[in-house]
Design a protein around this motif. Sequence first.
Motif, PDB file in Angstrom:
ATOM      1  N   ALA A   1     -64.890 -83.690 -83.963  1.00  0.00           N
ATOM      2  CA  ALA A   1     -63.472 -83.759 -84.325  1.00  0.00           C
ATOM      3  C   ALA A   1     -63.250 -83.201 -85.730  1.00  0.00           C
ATOM      4  O   ALA A   1     -62.269 -82.496 -85.992  1.00  0.00           O
ATOM      5  CB  ALA A   1     -62.981 -85.202 -84.247  1.00  0.00           C
TER       6      ALA A   1
ATOM      7  N   VAL B   1     -60.326 -88.019 -81.783  1.00  0.00           N
ATOM      8  CA  VAL B   1     -60.896 -87.965 -80.441  1.00  0.00           C
ATOM      9  C   VAL B   1     -60.060 -88.853 -79.533  1.00  0.00           C
ATOM     10  O   VAL B   1     -59.807 -90.014 -79.851  1.00  0.00           O
ATOM     11  CB  VAL B   1     -62.345 -88.471 -80.438  1.00  0.00           C
ATOM     12  CG1 VAL B   1     -62.933 -88.389 -79.036  1.00  0.00           C
ATOM     13  CG2 VAL B   1     -63.192 -87.694 -81.426  1.00  0.00           C
TER      14      VAL B   1
ATOM     15  N   HIS C   1     -63.926 -83.009 -73.653  1.00  0.00           N
ATOM     16  CA  HIS C   1     -63.364 -83.931 -74.633  1.00  0.00           C
ATOM     17  C   HIS C   1     -61.987 -83.444 -75.077  1.00  0.00           C
ATOM     18  O   HIS C   1     -61.767 -82.247 -75.265  1.00  0.00           O
ATOM     19  CB  HIS C   1     -64.269 -84.044 -75.853  1.00  0.00           C
ATOM     20  CG  HIS C   1     -65.639 -84.555 -75.532  1.00  0.00           C
ATOM     21  ND1 HIS C   1     -65.871 -85.811 -75.016  1.00  0.00           N
ATOM     22  CD2 HIS C   1     -66.860 -83.964 -75.639  1.00  0.00           C
ATOM     23  CE1 HIS C   1     -67.162 -85.982 -74.829  1.00  0.00           C
ATOM     24  NE2 HIS C   1     -67.789 -84.882 -75.197  1.00  0.00           N
TER      25      HIS C   1
ATOM     26  N   PHE D   1     -59.084 -83.507 -77.965  1.00  0.00           N
ATOM     27  CA  PHE D   1     -58.879 -83.757 -79.386  1.00  0.00           C
ATOM     28  C   PHE D   1     -57.401 -83.571 -79.722  1.00  0.00           C
ATOM     29  O   PHE D   1     -56.770 -82.612 -79.271  1.00  0.00           O
ATOM     30  CB  PHE D   1     -59.715 -82.798 -80.232  1.00  0.00           C
ATOM     31  CG  PHE D   1     -61.204 -82.936 -80.019  1.00  0.00           C
ATOM     32  CD1 PHE D   1     -61.923 -83.914 -80.696  1.00  0.00           C
ATOM     33  CD2 PHE D   1     -61.887 -82.113 -79.137  1.00  0.00           C
ATOM     34  CE1 PHE D   1     -63.291 -84.061 -80.508  1.00  0.00           C
ATOM     35  CE2 PHE D   1     -63.246 -82.246 -78.931  1.00  0.00           C
ATOM     36  CZ  PHE D   1     -63.953 -83.226 -79.625  1.00  0.00           C
TER      37      PHE D   1
END
Length: 354
Positions: A215, A234, A299, A301
């Motif tokens: 991040a 995150v 993921h 962000f």
Amino acid sequence: MHNFLRMSKAAGGRFDLVQAGGGNSSFKPTPSTMLIKASGTSLSDMTTGSGYVEVFLPPLLELLEDQTLAQLERRERDQKVAQRLGAAMTTVDAPARPSIETLMHAMLGTYVLHTHPIAVTTVACHPSWRNILASSWPEAMLVPYCTPGLDLALAMRQAREAAAPKAHSTEVFFLQNHGLIVAGEKVEELQKITDRISFQLEAVAGLDLSLYRLAGRVAESITNLGGEPVICQVCRDKEILDIVARRPELLIKRPIFPDQLVYNGICATEVPDLDDTAPLQDYTERFGKTPCVVLHVGHVFLIAPNIRKCQDMESVLKAHLMALESLGPEAQCLCDEELAYLGDYELEKYRKKL
């Protein structure tokens, strides 16, 4: 000033380094003045002209030498120090109060970064903290637990006086049951050392904080595109992550209601490789604004000026994704004209960018 704010936001946006309103930072633009995070302000909230207080250094250094304070009961001593910190003789036209830890910043280098890295705090709360930290980072000074404020500043000064002379100007302090302080003349050096220490102690503490470092890299890449420094959080919301795992393409769908555009932009940007910033640059060139949502190897962000904004973005993104998944192919997105208006785009230029 820019380096000071960038350092502060970079640390404040990293959960592995700072939690809630913890930690603080400072910068001495002249030999007699210092800018320091304001009390009650989060590092991630600091921007040009807000979130910090300018103070005069001479009264602070005199306060450290005031022997009469040592004769007072602890609470009374802390109250006296707090009064002096907020006095007109100390602050420069300040609407807010300086951090309670201003005194220890006053006696250190040009830049000071005080963080609460999870890995450092974990080890610093261990019964054998001295031995572990001394072997992990021999150059650091070890400070036994003291109440933040005057007591901590004096304990740090004592540790400094007892330490062997250093070959370089950067100083590192481990604070028992508290955190980490790095001070010196170069922002980049302070950030590198903070990261290296945290990473090194992760293994010792049996932690995996790699996602939060990612991040930080995303935030740095977007800040490098220009403009004010940003932070990156995150996404940990299970419902969002479950939807993205099932239907990752929904992240790049156009908004179906105004708040999605206002909070999260036209769409998310997928960045397969964080060493390749081309997708971020392409988005910025196409829409004239940096991305708000980034997808990287599964993921999600969220990028914003501060943590609170990221939290708002997350709630709106969840509503958007839930509605999109439920509607399926029948989802009706906002029209070009409305997207251009709400996003403050010129319509014809906007259409060419889609």
